[in-house]
Scaffold this motif. Structure first.
Motif, PDB file in Angstrom:
ATOM      1  N   GLY A 185       0.837  -1.147  -0.031  1.00  0.00           N
ATOM      2  CA  GLY A 185      -0.092   0.136   0.123  1.00  0.00           C
ATOM      3  C   GLY A 185       0.918   1.214   0.067  1.00  0.00           C
ATOM      4  O   GLY A 185       0.244   2.293   0.247  1.00  0.00           O
ATOM      5  N   HIS A 186       2.210   1.173  -0.183  1.00  0.00           N
ATOM      6  CA  HIS A 186       3.072   2.336  -0.338  1.00  0.00           C
ATOM      7  C   HIS A 186       3.132   3.063  -1.648  1.00  0.00           C
ATOM      8  O   HIS A 186       3.553   4.166  -1.687  1.00  0.00           O
ATOM      9  N   LEU A 187       2.637   2.442  -2.692  1.00  0.00           N
ATOM     10  CA  LEU A 187       2.423   3.080  -3.930  1.00  0.00           C
ATOM     11  C   LEU A 187       1.304   2.692  -4.579  1.00  0.00           C
ATOM     12  O   LEU A 187       0.539   1.585  -4.337  1.00  0.00           O
ATOM     13  N   ASP A 188       0.715   3.504  -5.419  1.00  0.00           N
ATOM     14  CA  ASP A 188      -0.392   3.498  -6.169  1.00  0.00           C
ATOM     15  C   ASP A 188      -0.205   2.710  -7.355  1.00  0.00           C
ATOM     16  O   ASP A 188      -1.297   2.221  -8.051  1.00  0.00           O
ATOM     17  N   LEU A 189       0.815   2.837  -8.195  1.00  0.00           N
ATOM     18  CA  LEU A 189       1.064   2.260  -9.367  1.00  0.00           C
ATOM     19  C   LEU A 189       2.661   2.074  -9.334  1.00  0.00           C
ATOM     20  O   LEU A 189       3.545   2.610  -8.828  1.00  0.00           O
ATOM     21  N   ALA A 190       3.160   1.084 -10.236  1.00  0.00           N
ATOM     22  CA  ALA A 190       4.482   0.671 -10.347  1.00  0.00           C
ATOM     23  C   ALA A 190       4.634   0.290 -11.775  1.00  0.00           C
ATOM     24  O   ALA A 190       4.030  -0.896 -12.294  1.00  0.00           O
ATOM     25  N   VAL A 191       5.645   0.931 -12.354  1.00  0.00           N
ATOM     26  CA  VAL A 191       6.308   0.616 -13.721  1.00  0.00           C
ATOM     27  C   VAL A 191       7.238  -0.625 -13.789  1.00  0.00           C
ATOM     28  O   VAL A 191       8.153  -0.341 -13.109  1.00  0.00           O
ATOM     29  N   VAL A 192       6.692  -1.852 -14.118  1.00  0.00           N
ATOM     30  CA  VAL A 192       7.510  -3.155 -13.952  1.00  0.00           C
ATOM     31  C   VAL A 192       7.776  -3.940 -15.296  1.00  0.00           C
ATOM     32  O   VAL A 192       7.175  -3.491 -16.319  1.00  0.00           O
ATOM     33  N   SER A 193       8.664  -4.874 -15.137  1.00  0.00           N
ATOM     34  CA  SER A 193       9.059  -5.183 -16.354  1.00  0.00           C
ATOM     35  C   SER A 193       9.145  -6.958 -15.932  1.00  0.00           C
ATOM     36  O   SER A 193       9.210  -7.440 -14.812  1.00  0.00           O
ATOM     37  N   THR A 194       9.147  -7.871 -16.829  1.00  0.00           N
ATOM     38  CA  THR A 194       9.156  -9.322 -16.796  1.00  0.00           C
ATOM     39  C   THR A 194      10.630  -9.830 -16.409  1.00  0.00           C
ATOM     40  O   THR A 194      10.989 -10.713 -16.114  1.00  0.00           O
ATOM     41  N   THR A 195      11.422  -8.947 -16.678  1.00  0.00           N
ATOM     42  CA  THR A 195      12.996  -9.274 -16.504  1.00  0.00           C
ATOM     43  C   THR A 195      13.154  -9.590 -15.082  1.00  0.00           C
ATOM     44  O   THR A 195      12.602  -8.915 -14.122  1.00  0.00           O
ATOM     45  N   GLY A 196      13.951 -10.513 -14.585  1.00  0.00           N
ATOM     46  CA  GLY A 196      13.976 -10.986 -13.167  1.00  0.00           C
ATOM     47  C   GLY A 196      12.914 -12.017 -12.903  1.00  0.00           C
ATOM     48  O   GLY A 196      13.013 -12.471 -11.471  1.00  0.00           O
ATOM     49  N   ARG A 197      11.899 -12.403 -13.726  1.00  0.00           N
ATOM     50  CA  ARG A 197      10.889 -13.342 -13.348  1.00  0.00           C
ATOM     51  C   ARG A 197      10.126 -13.114 -11.938  1.00  0.00           C
ATOM     52  O   ARG A 197       9.999 -13.902 -11.292  1.00  0.00           O
ATOM     53  N   ALA A 198       9.693 -11.945 -12.003  1.00  0.00           N
ATOM     54  CA  ALA A 198       9.113 -11.383 -10.556  1.00  0.00           C
ATOM     55  C   ALA A 198       7.413 -11.999 -10.876  1.00  0.00           C
ATOM     56  O   ALA A 198       7.241 -12.105 -11.964  1.00  0.00           O
ATOM     57  N   PRO A 199       7.030 -12.475  -9.593  1.00  0.00           N
ATOM     58  CA  PRO A 199       5.562 -13.017  -9.957  1.00  0.00           C
ATOM     59  C   PRO A 199       4.620 -11.972 -10.083  1.00  0.00           C
ATOM     60  O   PRO A 199       4.294 -11.144  -9.145  1.00  0.00           O
ATOM     61  N   LEU A 200       4.065 -11.765 -11.481  1.00  0.00           N
ATOM     62  CA  LEU A 200       3.322 -10.777 -11.815  1.00  0.00           C
ATOM     63  C   LEU A 200       1.872 -10.883 -11.695  1.00  0.00           C
ATOM     64  O   LEU A 200       0.916 -10.020 -11.583  1.00  0.00           O
ATOM     65  N   GLU A 201       1.649 -12.290 -11.575  1.00  0.00           N
ATOM     66  CA  GLU A 201       0.177 -12.731 -11.851  1.00  0.00           C
ATOM     67  C   GLU A 201      -0.716 -12.075 -10.506  1.00  0.00           C
ATOM     68  O   GLU A 201      -1.915 -12.019 -10.649  1.00  0.00           O
ATOM     69  N   SER A 202       0.093 -11.653  -9.545  1.00  0.00           N
ATOM     70  CA  SER A 202      -0.909 -11.329  -8.419  1.00  0.00           C
ATOM     71  C   SER A 202      -1.195  -9.796  -8.418  1.00  0.00           C
ATOM     72  O   SER A 202      -1.796  -9.078  -7.373  1.00  0.00           O
ATOM     73  N   TYR A 203      -0.890  -9.341  -9.536  1.00  0.00           N
ATOM     74  CA  TYR A 203      -1.461  -7.584  -9.717  1.00  0.00           C
ATOM     75  C   TYR A 203      -2.219  -7.688 -10.965  1.00  0.00           C
ATOM     76  O   TYR A 203      -2.189  -8.477 -11.914  1.00  0.00           O
ATOM     77  N   GLU A 204      -2.991  -6.459 -10.953  1.00  0.00           N
ATOM     78  CA  GLU A 204      -3.470  -5.869 -12.085  1.00  0.00           C
ATOM     79  C   GLU A 204      -2.459  -5.357 -13.208  1.00  0.00           C
ATOM     80  O   GLU A 204      -1.808  -4.466 -12.755  1.00  0.00           O
ATOM     81  N   LEU A 205      -2.235  -5.946 -14.335  1.00  0.00           N
ATOM     82  CA  LEU A 205      -1.437  -5.407 -15.228  1.00  0.00           C
ATOM     83  C   LEU A 205      -1.833  -4.706 -16.400  1.00  0.00           C
ATOM     84  O   LEU A 205      -2.772  -5.081 -17.218  1.00  0.00           O
ATOM     85  N   HIS A 206      -1.228  -3.339 -16.705  1.00  0.00           N
ATOM     86  CA  HIS A 206      -1.809  -2.435 -17.784  1.00  0.00           C
ATOM     87  C   HIS A 206      -0.619  -2.609 -18.751  1.00  0.00           C
ATOM     88  O   HIS A 206       0.342  -1.943 -18.503  1.00  0.00           O
ATOM     89  N   HIS A 207      -0.772  -3.431 -20.030  1.00  0.00           N
ATOM     90  CA  HIS A 207       0.526  -3.480 -20.930  1.00  0.00           C
ATOM     91  C   HIS A 207       0.788  -2.363 -21.207  1.00  0.00           C
ATOM     92  O   HIS A 207       0.013  -1.465 -21.796  1.00  0.00           O
ATOM     93  N   LEU A 208       2.151  -1.976 -21.291  1.00  0.00           N
ATOM     94  CA  LEU A 208       2.723  -0.835 -21.939  1.00  0.00           C
ATOM     95  C   LEU A 208       3.388  -0.954 -23.176  1.00  0.00           C
ATOM     96  O   LEU A 208       2.989  -0.446 -24.463  1.00  0.00           O
ATOM     97  N   LEU A 209       4.299  -1.928 -23.385  1.00  0.00           N
ATOM     98  CA  LEU A 209       5.052  -2.455 -24.614  1.00  0.00           C
ATOM     99  C   LEU A 209       5.677  -3.703 -24.372  1.00  0.00           C
ATOM    100  O   LEU A 209       6.296  -4.227 -23.227  1.00  0.00           O
ATOM    101  N   ASP A 210       6.022  -4.301 -25.621  1.00  0.00           N
ATOM    102  CA  ASP A 210       6.854  -5.345 -25.442  1.00  0.00           C
ATOM    103  C   ASP A 210       8.081  -5.057 -26.341  1.00  0.00           C
ATOM    104  O   ASP A 210       8.273  -4.329 -27.158  1.00  0.00           O
TER     105      ASP A 210
END
Length: 311
Positions: free
Chosen positions: A152-177
């Motif tokens: 709850g410390h951020l309202d939005l985070a710009v993130v990438s798939t590099t590093g194999r972070a578990p993204l499935e637990s978040y709402e993802l708004h695709h920006l670019l490949d």
């Protein structure tokens, strides 16, 4: 000795009663207050009687042959009624500002490469349109940004798939490949080549990377193309990597987000897309939490900024 139970209860007051009370207090007349409100005099009388009953039954006004006069109880109530209604009006104004993105706050974070061009372009556009939104920004790696988002410390985070972070637990708004480039010295034999290159063409090169292991980095792309790059220099910062390349100490991968800031004494070779994108970039928000209008507006600004990214 046992404590006596608290039998005092706060009265349940209607804000309508308080509004009517202040109108009567202002005009000194039920009749004039009724005209101001567009009500009947009997309706105003009922509202005042209901308020007096909720406050214990004592009169707030002395009824006179012509008009009314506030009692001491009425005079005590006036500033409190004004404060309650002003607080409600203030809440309504602030909520309207949030809906119109004319106020409130936006706390966001981004990984370092996104801060090279994507975020600055989006931030400049957002601030020009919504100058009264309070902004705070953090920089970090995708896993850490997602932890901040979940807490709850951020309202939005710009993130990438590099590093194999578990993204499935978040709402993802695709920006670019994101496409990739290989940065080579300006006098490298491939520097003047037309068209994209396969990473395997550089299998024997010395590589400069932020990690000694390619797994979970941009060099995952080399593993997918069938070779394990030889990392001879571990360098974390983008401008430092470019310095190593310019000095002829090796080659490095540059994502499209950083291509705009490459120095002139190195050459960028586009990497042939062999199917899967090197990495995807998202604006992430907390799952199950409705995004604020400011978050939605910033996602829109990020999507506009994508059009300015090379490749």
């Amino acid at each position: 000795m046992a404590a006596m139970p608290n039998t005092h209860h706060e009265p349940e007051l209607s804000t309508v009663w308080l509004r009517v009370f202040l109108e009567v207090a202002r005009h000194g007349s039920f009749t004039v207050a009724a005209k101001s409100l567009g009500w009947t005099q009997s309706a105003v009388s009922r509202q005042i009687a209901a308020l007096e009953g909720a406050l214990g039954g004592g009169p707030l006004f002395d009824r006179l042959p012509r008009g009314v006069r506030m009692t001491e109880a009425g005079r005590v109530l006036v500033p409190h009624a004004e404060a309650v209604l002003e607080a409600l009006h203030g809440a309504v104004r602030e909520l309207a500002a949030l809906r119109e993105v004319a106020g409130g706050r936006l706390r966001f974070g981004a990984f370092a490469t996104a801060d090279a061009a994507l975020v600055p372009h989006a931030l400049a556009a957002f601030r020009a349109r919504h100058p009264r939104v309070r902004l705070s920004r953090e920089e970090g790696l995708t896993p850490g940004l997602l932890d901040r988002l979940a807490a709850g410390h951020l309202d939005l985070a710009v993130v990438s798939t590099t590093g194999r972070a578990p993204l499935e637990s978040y709402e993802l708004h695709h920006l670019l490949d994101e496409s990739l480039y290989v940065a080579v010295p300006a006098d490298h034999p491939l520097a003047g080549r037309e068209g994209p290159v396969r990473l395997a063409q550089l299998a024997d090169a010395d590589w400069i990377s932020g990690s000694s292991r390619p797994e979970g980095t941009l060099l995952d792309a080399a593993l997918r193309q069938g070779f394990r790059p030889r990392v001879t220099h571990v360098v974390g910062e983008w401008t430092a990597k470019q310095g190593y390349v310019a000095a002829g100490l090796g080659v490095t991968l540059v994502p499209a987000l950083a291509a705009e800031s490459v120095r002139p004494d190195i050459a960028l070779l586009p990497v042939l897309d062999e199917g899967a994108p090197a990495r995807a970039v998202y604006a992430a928000t907390a799952r199950g939490q409705a995004p604020t209008p400011a978050v939605e507006a910033f996602v829109g600004a990020l999507r506009e900024a994508v059009a300015r990214i090379p490749g």
